[in-house]
Design a protein around this motif. Structure first.
Motif, PDB file in Angstrom:
ATOM      1  N   VAL A  41       0.739  -1.126   0.187  1.00 15.52           N
ATOM      2  CA  VAL A  41      -0.123  -0.005  -0.094  1.00 15.52           C
ATOM      3  C   VAL A  41       0.721   1.261   0.240  1.00 15.52           C
ATOM      4  O   VAL A  41       0.775   2.270  -0.827  1.00 15.52           O
ATOM      5  CB  VAL A  41      -0.987   0.096   1.294  1.00 15.52           C
ATOM      6  N   LEU A  42       1.718   1.070   0.881  1.00 17.60           N
ATOM      7  CA  LEU A  42       2.792   2.504   1.003  1.00 17.60           C
ATOM      8  C   LEU A  42       3.557   2.581  -0.481  1.00 17.60           C
ATOM      9  O   LEU A  42       3.632   3.830  -0.771  1.00 17.60           O
ATOM     10  CB  LEU A  42       3.728   2.346   2.102  1.00 17.60           C
ATOM     11  N   LEU A  43       3.994   1.634  -1.175  1.00 17.01           N
ATOM     12  CA  LEU A  43       4.638   1.568  -2.256  1.00 17.01           C
ATOM     13  C   LEU A  43       3.768   2.347  -3.230  1.00 17.01           C
ATOM     14  O   LEU A  43       4.196   3.368  -3.980  1.00 17.01           O
ATOM     15  CB  LEU A  43       5.002   0.430  -2.732  1.00 17.01           C
ATOM     16  N   VAL A  44       2.567   2.138  -3.562  1.00 16.93           N
ATOM     17  CA  VAL A  44       1.664   2.407  -4.371  1.00 16.93           C
ATOM     18  C   VAL A  44       1.223   4.026  -4.090  1.00 16.93           C
ATOM     19  O   VAL A  44       1.261   4.821  -4.950  1.00 16.93           O
ATOM     20  CB  VAL A  44       0.412   1.649  -4.386  1.00 16.93           C
ATOM     21  N   VAL A  45       0.979   4.281  -2.725  1.00 15.64           N
ATOM     22  CA  VAL A  45       0.674   5.669  -2.459  1.00 15.64           C
ATOM     23  C   VAL A  45       1.602   6.409  -2.495  1.00 15.64           C
ATOM     24  O   VAL A  45       1.597   7.670  -3.443  1.00 15.64           O
ATOM     25  CB  VAL A  45       0.175   5.640  -1.076  1.00 15.64           C
ATOM     26  N   LEU A  46       2.999   6.003  -2.223  1.00 11.72           N
ATOM     27  CA  LEU A  46       4.063   7.181  -2.529  1.00 11.72           C
ATOM     28  C   LEU A  46       4.532   7.124  -3.981  1.00 11.72           C
ATOM     29  O   LEU A  46       4.945   8.265  -4.505  1.00 11.72           O
ATOM     30  CB  LEU A  46       5.322   6.559  -1.818  1.00 11.72           C
ATOM     31  N   GLY A  47       4.422   6.280  -4.669  1.00 13.13           N
ATOM     32  CA  GLY A  47       4.709   6.200  -6.007  1.00 13.13           C
ATOM     33  C   GLY A  47       3.816   7.275  -6.847  1.00 13.13           C
ATOM     34  O   GLY A  47       3.969   7.885  -7.748  1.00 13.13           O
ATOM     35  N   THR A  48       2.514   6.909  -6.526  1.00 14.30           N
ATOM     36  CA  THR A  48       1.416   7.946  -7.048  1.00 14.30           C
ATOM     37  C   THR A  48       1.608   9.453  -6.708  1.00 14.30           C
ATOM     38  O   THR A  48       1.334  10.397  -7.832  1.00 14.30           O
ATOM     39  CB  THR A  48       0.183   7.617  -6.665  1.00 14.30           C
ATOM     40  N   ALA A  49       2.152   9.537  -5.493  1.00  9.08           N
ATOM     41  CA  ALA A  49       2.194  10.963  -5.036  1.00  9.08           C
ATOM     42  C   ALA A  49       3.479  11.505  -5.564  1.00  9.08           C
ATOM     43  O   ALA A  49       3.325  12.655  -5.927  1.00  9.08           O
ATOM     44  CB  ALA A  49       2.238  10.959  -3.608  1.00  9.08           C
ATOM     45  N   LEU A  50       4.659  10.930  -5.863  1.00  6.00           N
ATOM     46  CA  LEU A  50       5.803  11.376  -6.102  1.00  6.00           C
ATOM     47  C   LEU A  50       5.773  11.305  -7.869  1.00  6.00           C
ATOM     48  O   LEU A  50       6.696  11.957  -8.381  1.00  6.00           O
ATOM     49  CB  LEU A  50       7.053  10.531  -5.769  1.00  6.00           C
ATOM     50  N   THR A  51       5.101  10.574  -8.416  1.00  8.40           N
ATOM     51  CA  THR A  51       5.182  10.485  -9.850  1.00  8.40           C
ATOM     52  C   THR A  51       5.009  11.673 -10.583  1.00  8.40           C
ATOM     53  O   THR A  51       5.489  12.071 -11.632  1.00  8.40           O
ATOM     54  CB  THR A  51       4.471   9.441 -10.500  1.00  8.40           C
ATOM     55  N   PRO A  52       3.841  12.447 -10.281  1.00  5.89           N
ATOM     56  CA  PRO A  52       3.793  13.804 -11.030  1.00  5.89           C
ATOM     57  C   PRO A  52       4.790  15.065 -10.754  1.00  5.89           C
ATOM     58  O   PRO A  52       5.147  15.892 -11.516  1.00  5.89           O
ATOM     59  CB  PRO A  52       2.336  14.315 -10.517  1.00  5.89           C
ATOM     60  N   VAL A  53       5.757  14.809  -9.560  1.00  2.00           N
ATOM     61  CA  VAL A  53       6.518  15.701  -9.333  1.00  2.00           C
ATOM     62  C   VAL A  53       8.268  15.099  -9.600  1.00  2.00           C
ATOM     63  O   VAL A  53       8.821  15.907 -10.288  1.00  2.00           O
ATOM     64  CB  VAL A  53       6.519  15.962  -7.863  1.00  2.00           C
ATOM     65  N   LEU A  54       8.105  13.904  -9.521  1.00  9.24           N
ATOM     66  CA  LEU A  54       9.509  13.608  -9.543  1.00  9.24           C
ATOM     67  C   LEU A  54       9.506  11.985 -10.231  1.00  9.24           C
ATOM     68  O   LEU A  54       8.599  11.308  -9.854  1.00  9.24           O
ATOM     69  CB  LEU A  54      10.335  13.278  -8.128  1.00  9.24           C
ATOM     70  N   LEU A  55      10.337  11.874 -11.247  1.00  4.64           N
ATOM     71  CA  LEU A  55      10.370  10.710 -11.864  1.00  4.64           C
ATOM     72  C   LEU A  55      10.638   9.361 -11.105  1.00  4.64           C
ATOM     73  O   LEU A  55      10.537   8.327 -11.489  1.00  4.64           O
ATOM     74  CB  LEU A  55      10.960  10.909 -13.175  1.00  4.64           C
ATOM     75  N   THR A  56      11.359   9.706 -10.076  1.00 10.07           N
ATOM     76  CA  THR A  56      11.660   8.955  -9.173  1.00 10.07           C
ATOM     77  C   THR A  56      10.538   7.962  -8.653  1.00 10.07           C
ATOM     78  O   THR A  56      10.726   6.889  -8.057  1.00 10.07           O
ATOM     79  CB  THR A  56      12.599   9.054  -7.888  1.00 10.07           C
ATOM     80  N   GLY A  57       9.350   8.589  -8.507  1.00  9.10           N
ATOM     81  CA  GLY A  57       8.026   7.871  -7.966  1.00  9.10           C
ATOM     82  C   GLY A  57       7.662   6.706  -9.064  1.00  9.10           C
ATOM     83  O   GLY A  57       6.859   6.015  -8.563  1.00  9.10           O
ATOM     84  N   VAL A  58       8.185   6.857 -10.320  1.00  6.83           N
ATOM     85  CA  VAL A  58       7.669   5.791 -11.238  1.00  6.83           C
ATOM     86  C   VAL A  58       8.323   4.361 -10.886  1.00  6.83           C
ATOM     87  O   VAL A  58       7.399   3.469 -10.896  1.00  6.83           O
ATOM     88  CB  VAL A  58       8.002   6.087 -12.643  1.00  6.83           C
ATOM     89  N   PRO A  59       9.528   4.206 -10.392  1.00 12.72           N
ATOM     90  CA  PRO A  59       9.699   2.757  -9.785  1.00 12.72           C
ATOM     91  C   PRO A  59       9.129   2.226  -8.802  1.00 12.72           C
ATOM     92  O   PRO A  59       8.808   1.083  -8.565  1.00 12.72           O
ATOM     93  CB  PRO A  59      11.322   2.964  -9.604  1.00 12.72           C
ATOM     94  N   LEU A  60       8.755   3.117  -7.908  1.00 18.04           N
ATOM     95  CA  LEU A  60       7.932   2.848  -6.811  1.00 18.04           C
ATOM     96  C   LEU A  60       6.720   2.350  -7.304  1.00 18.04           C
ATOM     97  O   LEU A  60       5.971   1.368  -6.744  1.00 18.04           O
ATOM     98  CB  LEU A  60       7.868   4.089  -5.864  1.00 18.04           C
TER      99      LEU A  60
END
Length: 433
Positions: A41-60
Motif C-alpha cells: 500500500v505504501l509503495l503504491v501511494v508514495l509512487g502515485t504521489a511522487l510520479t507527477p513531481v519526480l520521476l523517481t516515483g515511477v519505479p516505486l
C-alpha cells in the motif's frame, strides 16, 4: 454465513465448527500478512504521489503495481482455500494505452490496494479480536491447573474491582467452563465476524465489469462457450436419438411382433396356447421401460419442475448404484435454468462416480452463495479425474455448459482420491437472502 468452508464428510453438524476454525485460520493469516500488505500500500501511494513531481516515483509505482498483482492472486487463493469463496481473477490490462494510463489508471491495482488496506485495518482488527478471545478462553481453561501448580493451592478467584482488597472465590470448574464457553462462542461466530472483510473482498478482487478489458474477455469467453454449448446440445440430441433407436424402439418393435403372432395364432385356433408370445411381449415391454428410464436420466425430470432440486436430487441418489447422501440448503428456489443445469451437473458427476471412481459412497451438497447456486459432489474413490476429460471422467461437457451461463467448474481429484467436483453458476437475482 453461506460461503464458508463446507464439510466434506458425512457429519453435517460439524459444518459450523469446521467453518469457524477455518475462519480463525483466515484471521491469523491476516495478521501475518499485515506487514507485507502495508508495504504494498505504501509503495503504491508514495509512487502515485511522487510520479507527477519526480520521476523517481515511477519505479516505486511499478514495483507497487507488480506486488499488488501478486497480493491479489494470493488473496483470491486464500479466500478460496480458507473460506471457500470463489473470486474470478482479472486478466491482463488492455495493451496500447500508454505507460502513464497503464500505471495510474490501472483499476485492478487500485481495487486490490483498497482491499489490502481493508485487510490491514478491519481484517487485522477482527483477527486480533478473535484470536485474543480464543487465547483468553484457552487461558481460563488451564488457569486452575496453573494456579495450583505455581501456588500449591487449589481453587481460583478474581480480584474485586476498583481496588477493593481480596478476591472473589470461584471453583475450578466454573473458570474452566467459562473459558470453554468463550472459545466455543468465538469459533461458532467467527465466520460472521469475518463477513465484514469477506463481503467487500468479493467486489474488490473480482474483475472490473465496466472496463474495456473485462468486456473484451467476456465477449471472447461467451463466443467460445456458446459455440461449445451448441455443439454439446447437438451431441446430446444425437445421443438421445441413437439410444432411443437402439434400445426402446427395438423392444417395442419386438412387442408388436409378438402380439401380432399371438393374434394370428388365436385367429387360426381360438383354443391355441399363446402364453409364450404374451410372456415374451411382457418381458420386452419391461425392458423398453428400463431403457426409457436410462435414456431419460440426462433429461430434466418433472419432479424438478414441480418440487425443486431437493426432491430431484434425492431421486438421483435413490437410483444410484452406490450410497449417496444429499444435503440441499436453499431458502428460495433458483431460477429454472439454473436448477436444470445444476441437476444435469449432479447427474453427470454421479454417473462418472459410478463408472470410473470405484467409490463406496458419494455426497451431494447444494447451497446458496450470494447470487450463485453452488454444488459439490464428492466421493471416496480412486481419484484422477480432471475437468479436461482426463482420467475418463468426461467433465468437459459440464465445463462447457456452465461456461455458457457464466458458471465455473473446479475439480480436485488427486491420484488415490478423494474427488471433489465444485460447481457455481448464477442462480438468484440478488434481491433475497
Amino acid at each position: 454465513m453461506s460461503n464458508v468452508q463446507q464439510p466434506a464428510g458425512g457429519r453435517p453438524w460439524l459444518a459450523p465448527w469446521r467453518s469457524g476454525w477455518w475462519a480463525l485460520c483466515h484471521g491469523t493469516t491476516s495478521l501475518l500478512l499485515l506487514g507485507p500488505y502495508l508495504l504494498v500500500v505504501l509503495l503504491v501511494v508514495l509512487g502515485t504521489a511522487l510520479t507527477p513531481v519526480l520521476l523517481t516515483g515511477v519505479p516505486l509505482l511499478v514495483a507497487g503495481r507488480f506486488l499488488a498483482r501478486l497480493a491479489g492472486g494470493l488473496e483470491r487463493r486464500r479466500y478460496r482455500t480458507l473460506l471457500d469463496v470463489e473470486i474470478q481473477a482479472p486478466g491482463d490490462p488492455v495493451p496500447g494505452r500508454g505507460w502513464w494510463r497503464t500505471l495510474l489508471g490501472d483499476v485492478v491495482m487500485w481495487r486490490t490496494v483498497a482491499h489490502l488496506a481493508l485487510v490491514c485495518t478491519v481484517g487485522a482488527l477482527v483477527g486480533t479480536l478473535a484470536l485474543g478471545l480464543v487465547s483468553a478462553g484457552t487461558g481460563a481453561i488451564f488457569a486452575p491447573v496453573l494456579v495450583e501448580s505455581v501456588s500449591g493451592v487449589a481453587g481460583a478467584g478474581v480480584h474485586w474491582p476498583f481496588g477493593i482488597p481480596g478476591t472473589i472465590p470461584l471453583p475450578d470448574g466454573a473458570v474452566a467452563a467459562a473459558g470453554a464457553l468463550l472459545v466455543v462462542g468465538v469459533v461458532r461466530f467467527a465466520p460472521y465476524l469475518l463477513e465484514c472483510e469477506a463481503g467487500p473482498a468479493r467486489s474488490l478482487l473480482r474483475p472490473p465489469r465496466t472496463t474495456e478489458a473485462a468486456l473484451r474477455r467476456r465477449v471472447e469467453t461467451l463466443t467460445t462457450t456458446r459455440e461449445r454449448a451448441v455443439d454439446s446440445v447437438e451431441a446430446e440430441r444425437r445421443r438421445i436419438e441413437r439410444d432411443l433407436h437402439d434400445g426402446p424402439q427395438q423392444r417395442l418393435v419386438a412387442v408388436a411382433l409378438q402380439l401380432g403372432m399371438a393374434r394370428r395364432a388365436l385367429e387360426k385356433d381360438p383354443q391355441a396356447d399363446v402364453s409364450g408370445f404374451l410372456a415374451a411381449a411382457q418381458g420386452n415391454a419391461r425392458e423398453a421401460i428400463t431403457d426409457m428410464r436410462s435414456v431419460a436420466r440426462g433429461i430434466v425430470p418433472p419432479v424438478l419442475t414441480d418440487r425443486g432440486l431437493d426432491a430431484a436430487l434425492s431421486g438421483l441418489a435413490a437410483a444410484a448404484p452406490l450410497p449417496v447422501s444429499v444435503e440441499v440448503r436453499l431458502s428460495t428456489r433458483p431460477v429454472p435454468a439454473a436448477e436444470a443445469i445444476a441437476y444435469f451437473c449432479v447427474s453427470e458427476a454421479l454417473t462418472n462416480v459410478a463408472k470410473h471412481a470405484r467409490a463406496s459412497s458419494a455426497r451431494v451438497q447444494v447451497w446458496r452463495d450470494g447470487t450463485q447456486l453452488r454444488a459439490r459432489i464428492s466421493d471416496d474413490g480412486i481419484g484422477g479425474a480432471g475437468a479436461d476429460g482426463s482420467g475418463g471422467s468426461g467433465l468437459t461437457g459440464l465445463a462447457d455448459r456452465l461456461g455458457a451461463v457464466d458458471g465455473w467448474l473446479r475439480v480436485d481429484s488427486p491420484p488415490g482420491g478423494p474427488t471433489d467436483v465444485s460447481v457455481g453458476l448464477p442462480g438468484f437475482d440478488g434481491r433475497e437472502g
